[in-house]
Design an enzyme around this catalytic site. Structure first.
Site, mmCIF file in Angstrom:
data_model
loop_
_atom_site.group_PDB
_atom_site.id
_atom_site.type_symbol
_atom_site.label_atom_id
_atom_site.label_comp_id
_atom_site.label_asym_id
_atom_site.label_seq_id
_atom_site.Cartn_x
_atom_site.Cartn_y
_atom_site.Cartn_z
ATOM 1 N N SER A 97 0.891 -1.339 -0.022
ATOM 2 C CA SER A 97 -0.002 -0.014 -0.047
ATOM 3 C C SER A 97 0.693 1.172 -0.016
ATOM 4 O O SER A 97 1.658 1.395 -1.139
ATOM 5 C CB SER A 97 -0.998 -0.134 1.251
ATOM 6 O OG SER A 97 -2.060 0.888 1.133
ATOM 7 N N ASP A 227 -9.629 -5.479 -4.323
ATOM 8 C CA ASP A 227 -9.011 -4.482 -3.648
ATOM 9 C C ASP A 227 -10.012 -3.354 -3.519
ATOM 10 O O ASP A 227 -10.117 -2.516 -4.448
ATOM 11 C CB ASP A 227 -7.872 -4.050 -3.986
ATOM 12 C CG ASP A 227 -7.099 -3.242 -2.999
ATOM 13 O OD1 ASP A 227 -7.704 -2.389 -2.335
ATOM 14 O OD2 ASP A 227 -5.630 -3.340 -3.011
ATOM 15 N N HIS A 256 -7.490 -5.988 0.017
ATOM 16 C CA HIS A 256 -6.434 -4.855 -0.020
ATOM 17 C C HIS A 256 -5.199 -5.778 0.690
ATOM 18 O O HIS A 256 -4.054 -5.270 0.614
ATOM 19 C CB HIS A 256 -6.811 -3.807 0.621
ATOM 20 C CG HIS A 256 -5.710 -2.707 0.492
ATOM 21 N ND1 HIS A 256 -5.068 -2.282 -0.559
ATOM 22 C CD2 HIS A 256 -5.035 -1.793 1.548
ATOM 23 C CE1 HIS A 256 -4.082 -1.367 -0.075
ATOM 24 N NE2 HIS A 256 -4.193 -1.155 1.085
#
Length: 276
Positions: A97, A227, A256
């Site tokens: 991320s 996601d 995610h």
């Protein structure tokens, strides 16, 4: 607990596990978490004979809660100091991320001299924000609601995110883990309000396009096609094409947090890529 004093006096917490003489794998965590979010992968690779290193980004976890410097340039300069201190070389860099953005910008700014490979997991590059040139991105109003939610009730917001989209626990049939939710909340609340708040702009508005183009080592891109935080259409699909040596693996139905939910599969993919 080990800390490195940085150029401005801030202290960066880091973990250094496993075989001190083993090949090095570096981990960068996502927003608003800490190195604890990588513990499954770190334990697995350390058990395989690797030396695994992960830091708490400044303002996060056990690192100094600085008021200024909550931006990508500062974050990657911190990493270069850490890597110099730990004599990192011929290593593999892994980021999730926001941490995937950190990996990308580090390699784009400081070069690939210390690294032979990299892995991006549900990573934010090339650009999260919707613009005329990036129509697949997310509207700025969405990130504005993040900031509003933090101002109103950060503690509740930091329960809502892991209870829903982060792990995909809001999907029908999802096996919800109260422990994962509590761990996310604890990590998030240990991050300074200022760092977490500023980082929303950092992860959503930083354009990593040119960084991706400059990375001249093999990069594995792992991304879930469900996601809900960093949609694959604006991220993994694009990054894998911009990277000179990019390879994409799509996790069918993956959230995610595939490294937290699909632990065994991610661990195997990491090890196979590192050894290849």
């Amino acid at each position: 607990m080990p800390h490195l004093k940085l150029r401005d006096g801030a202290e960066l917490f880091y973990k250094d596990w496993g075989n001190p003489n083993g090949s090095i794998v570096i981990f960068s965590h996502g927003w608003p978490l800490s190195s604890d979010n990588w513990e499954n992968q770190m334990f697995y690779l350390a058990d395989q004979g690797y030396r695994v290193i992960a830091h708490d980004r400044r303002g996060h976890g056990r690192s100094t809660q600085t008021w200024h410097g909550n931006n990508m340039d500062t974050f990657v300069d911190d990493l270069e100091e850490l890597f110099s201190y730990l004599k990192v070389k011929d290593a593999v860099m892994v980021g999730h991320s926001h941490g995937g953005g950190e990996v990308t910008h580090y390699l784009g700014k400081h070069g690939t001299g210390r690294f032979k490979k990299a892995v991006l997991v549900g990573a934010v590059p090339p650009l999260m924000l919707k613009t005329n040139s990036n129509p697949e991105g997310t509207e700025k109003s969405v990130f504005d609601t993040f900031r509003q939610a933090m101002r109103k009730d950060r503690a509740q917001f930091f329960l809502d995110v892991p209870s829903g989209p982060f792990f995909g626990f809001n999907r029908s049939g999802a096996e919800k883990s109260e422990g994962q939710i509590r761990s996310w909340w604890q990590q998030g609340m240990n991050t300074s309000f200022k760092s977490a708040y500023d980082s929303i702009k950092d992860f959503s508005e930083t354009d990593f396009t040119e960084d991706l183009k400059r990375i001249n080592i093999p990069v594995l891109v792992l991304h879930g096609d469900d996601d809900q935080v960093v949609p694959i259409e604006a991220a993994g699909l694009k990054s894998s094409k911009l990277l000179p040596q990019g390879k994409l693996k799509i996790y069918k139905g993956g959230s995610h947090a595939i490294h937290n939910v699909n632990v065994e599969e991610v661990n195997k993919d990491l090890l196979d890529f590192i050894k290849s």
